[in-house]
Design a protein around this motif. Structure first.
Motif, short mmCIF file in Angstrom:
data_model
loop_
_atom_site.label_atom_id
_atom_site.label_comp_id
_atom_site.label_asym_id
_atom_site.label_seq_id
_atom_site.Cartn_x
_atom_site.Cartn_y
_atom_site.Cartn_z
N LYS A 167 -6.82 11.65 -10.59
CA LYS A 167 -6.47 11.70 -9.17
C LYS A 167 -7.71 11.50 -8.31
CE LYS A 167 -3.93 14.57 -5.80
NZ LYS A 167 -4.97 14.60 -4.75
N LEU A 168 -8.83 12.08 -8.75
CA LEU A 168 -10.10 11.92 -8.03
C LEU A 168 -10.49 10.44 -7.98
CD1 LEU A 168 -12.47 13.61 -6.78
CD2 LEU A 168 -13.55 13.49 -9.02
N HIS A 169 -10.40 9.77 -9.11
CA HIS A 169 -10.74 8.34 -9.17
C HIS A 169 -9.78 7.52 -8.32
CE1 HIS A 169 -13.99 7.95 -12.20
NE2 HIS A 169 -13.54 9.12 -12.60
N ASP A 170 -8.52 7.86 -8.37
CA ASP A 170 -7.53 7.12 -7.59
C ASP A 170 -7.82 7.16 -6.10
OD1 ASP A 170 -6.09 6.38 -9.82
OD2 ASP A 170 -4.55 7.92 -9.61
N GLU A 171 -8.45 8.23 -5.65
CA GLU A 171 -8.66 8.41 -4.22
C GLU A 171 -10.02 7.90 -3.73
OE1 GLU A 171 -7.82 12.55 -3.62
OE2 GLU A 171 -5.64 12.26 -3.77
N THR A 215 -5.35 1.69 -6.00
CA THR A 215 -5.84 1.81 -7.37
C THR A 215 -4.70 1.65 -8.38
OG1 THR A 215 -5.65 4.21 -7.16
CG2 THR A 215 -7.83 3.27 -6.86
N SER A 263 3.97 3.65 -4.84
CA SER A 263 3.26 4.56 -5.74
C SER A 263 2.43 3.72 -6.71
CB SER A 263 4.25 5.40 -6.53
OG SER A 263 4.98 4.58 -7.43
N LYS A 264 1.49 4.36 -7.41
CA LYS A 264 0.67 3.62 -8.37
C LYS A 264 1.54 2.98 -9.44
CE LYS A 264 -2.20 5.71 -11.28
NZ LYS A 264 -3.43 6.35 -11.82
N GLU A 291 -8.69 2.22 -2.36
CA GLU A 291 -7.28 2.02 -2.03
C GLU A 291 -6.61 1.16 -3.10
OE1 GLU A 291 -9.82 0.61 0.05
OE2 GLU A 291 -10.18 2.68 0.67
N SER A 306 0.82 -1.22 0.00
CA SER A 306 0.00 0.00 0.00
C SER A 306 0.85 1.27 0.00
CB SER A 306 -0.94 0.02 1.22
OG SER A 306 -0.19 0.04 2.42
#
Length: 438
Positions: free
Chosen positions: A47-51, A56, A12-13, A54, A9
């Motif tokens: 960024k919105l979708h990533d947040e 993502t 980074s992505k 968890e 976790s």
């Protein structure tokens, strides 16, 4: 992978994707390229979708469609539907158009009460617990005042709190059973916050209650959580017209159709094996609108299926009758929905869907959702009791078959022409394409 990965976790992505691609795929570069292909090109939206959740790594898209021509309580609406299954949007649209010339849909919210519970263990004299609760009940309201103040301004809040004896189910098991009004929010966070304060108040007040023994003072709270079963948060949707008005090109004998339709619903009322599939069709419509408007379809599903079992046997959510020459088809479902909070103010397409519905209140959204479920059920039952469900479904599914076969534009045109008057089957489409390619 032969051992657990520690610290995933914290990566980074990009690092997560690299690790997954290397660990699980024979062609890591192709896997990485596919994952990145579904990223949004707008960095702010991505960024919105990533947040939202968890760990993502990409976005998982499903289509957003619309079903127009819904005449609901005298007003036309276009309903957004997010779903991956062929023929759902088409069936809802067809049902909407059918009923738009026969009086449309009527929808009514019957109640909006939501439920939460504090589950606890009490070892002692039940009569003393009942007296304790009666004497301290007001404290549960007063000590949640800071939580409920804003909700009360909007006309919501805590409706009631009851002590429930469940010792016949589990030894020493009791509940604080609370009901709430949450107005335009689904209210999960609000309800859970109130419940956790109830639990604190319960334990604190018990410690200072003089009539309790030391053992009785030691109340053990197991958990405090809302319930997704909301049998008193109900919306009704219905359609009705004279039996003869049902007649159209595909329904040459309206009386026979109406009688067979009612029989099909009656079978779903008494036969659980049929009821599950019958209700799944209703949920095709309900879930699609729930997802499009940013609500929790898992919570809605669980609550609705529990409601379908409330008699002790799983049964149809919808009902139909013919009385005095009038055909009536309706359903009543529990729906705890919100139009403020959560994804409703964050997800761009959720905001678009709600705007398409003209920014409904929670009660108005309940009506849209119930109507979509009823329309979907009507479409399915009309097909089942006339031509059969596969003919229409497979024609809608044909695109998926052609995509699987990577058909060219010329092949697609030939296939559609061939199946214009033929029953579509997967094997039939495959054989036809293979013969073309030979």
């Amino acid at each position: 992978m032969n051992q657990p990965f520690s610290g995933f976790s914290k990566l980074s992505k990009e690092e997560k994707i690299n690790w997954i691609a290397k660990e699980y795929f024979s062609t890591p570069d192709e896997a990485k390229a596919l994952l990145k292909q579904y990223w949004n090109t707008d960095e702010k939206i991505q960024k919105l979708h990533d947040e939202f959740i968890e760990n993502t790594i990409t976005n998982f898209y499903i289509p957003l469609g619309v079903a127009p021509n819904f005449l609901i309580n005298g007003k036309y609406s276009t309903i957004p539907m997010a779903i991956e299954e062929s023929s759902v949007v088409a069936a809802a649209s067809k049902a909407a158009k059918f009923w738009s010339t026969r009086g449309g849909f009527k929808a009514t919210v019957l109640n909006t009460e939501k439920i939460g519970q504090v589950h606890f263990i009490y070892k002692g004299d039940i009569s003393k617990l009942e007296l304790f609760f009666a004497q301290t009940k007001s404290s549960f309201f007063s000590e949640t005042q800071s939580i409920t103040a804003n909700m009360q301004k909007r006309g919501g809040g805590i409706l009631n709190i009851e002590l429930k004896d469940k010792t016949n189910l589990i030894p020493n098991y009791f509940q604080l059973h609370a009901t709430f009004e949450t107005k335009d929010s689904m209210g999960a966070n609000f309800i859970n916050s109130c419940l956790e304060q109830f639990a604190n108040t319960l334990k604190k007040e018990a410690l200072h209650y003089n009539l309790f023994t030391e053992e009785e003072k030691n109340i053990q709270v197991v958990m405090s959580i809302l319930s997704n079963y909301v049998p008193n948060c109900i919306v009704r949707a219905e359609v009705s017209c004279p039996v003869e008005a049902l007649e159209e090109k595909h329904i040459p004998n309206a009386t026979v159709f109406a009688e067979r339709f009612v029989q099909a619903v009656q079978i779903a009322e008494v036969e659980p094996y049929r009821a599950v599939t019958h209700n799944k069709g209703i949920m095709n419509g309900i879930d699609a609108v729930i997802i499009a408007t940013g609500n929790d379809f898992r919570a809605v599903e669980a609550g609705i299926h529990a409601y379908a079992s409330r008699s002790g046997q799983y049964s149809s959510l919808s009902h139909a009758k013919i009385e005095n020459g009038i055909f009536t088809f309706w359903l009543e479902v529990p729906l705890a929905l919100g139009t403020v909070g959560g994804l409703t103010s964050l997800h761009p397409l959720v905001k678009l869907s709600l705007e398409m519905l003209e920014k409904p209140s929670a009660q108005e959204l309940m009506q849209f959702v119930a109507v979509a479920g009823l329309a979907q059920n009507f479409g399915a039952l009309r097909s089942l009791t006339t031509s059969g469900i596969q003919e229409g479904h497979m024609k809608m599914h044909l695109n998926n078959i052609l995509n699987q076969l990577e058909a060219t534009d010329e092949e697609r045109a030939a296939v559609r022409k061939h199946f214009k008057h033929e029953v579509v089957t997967h094997s039939g489409a495959v054989n036809f394409i293979e013969n073309i390619r030979k």
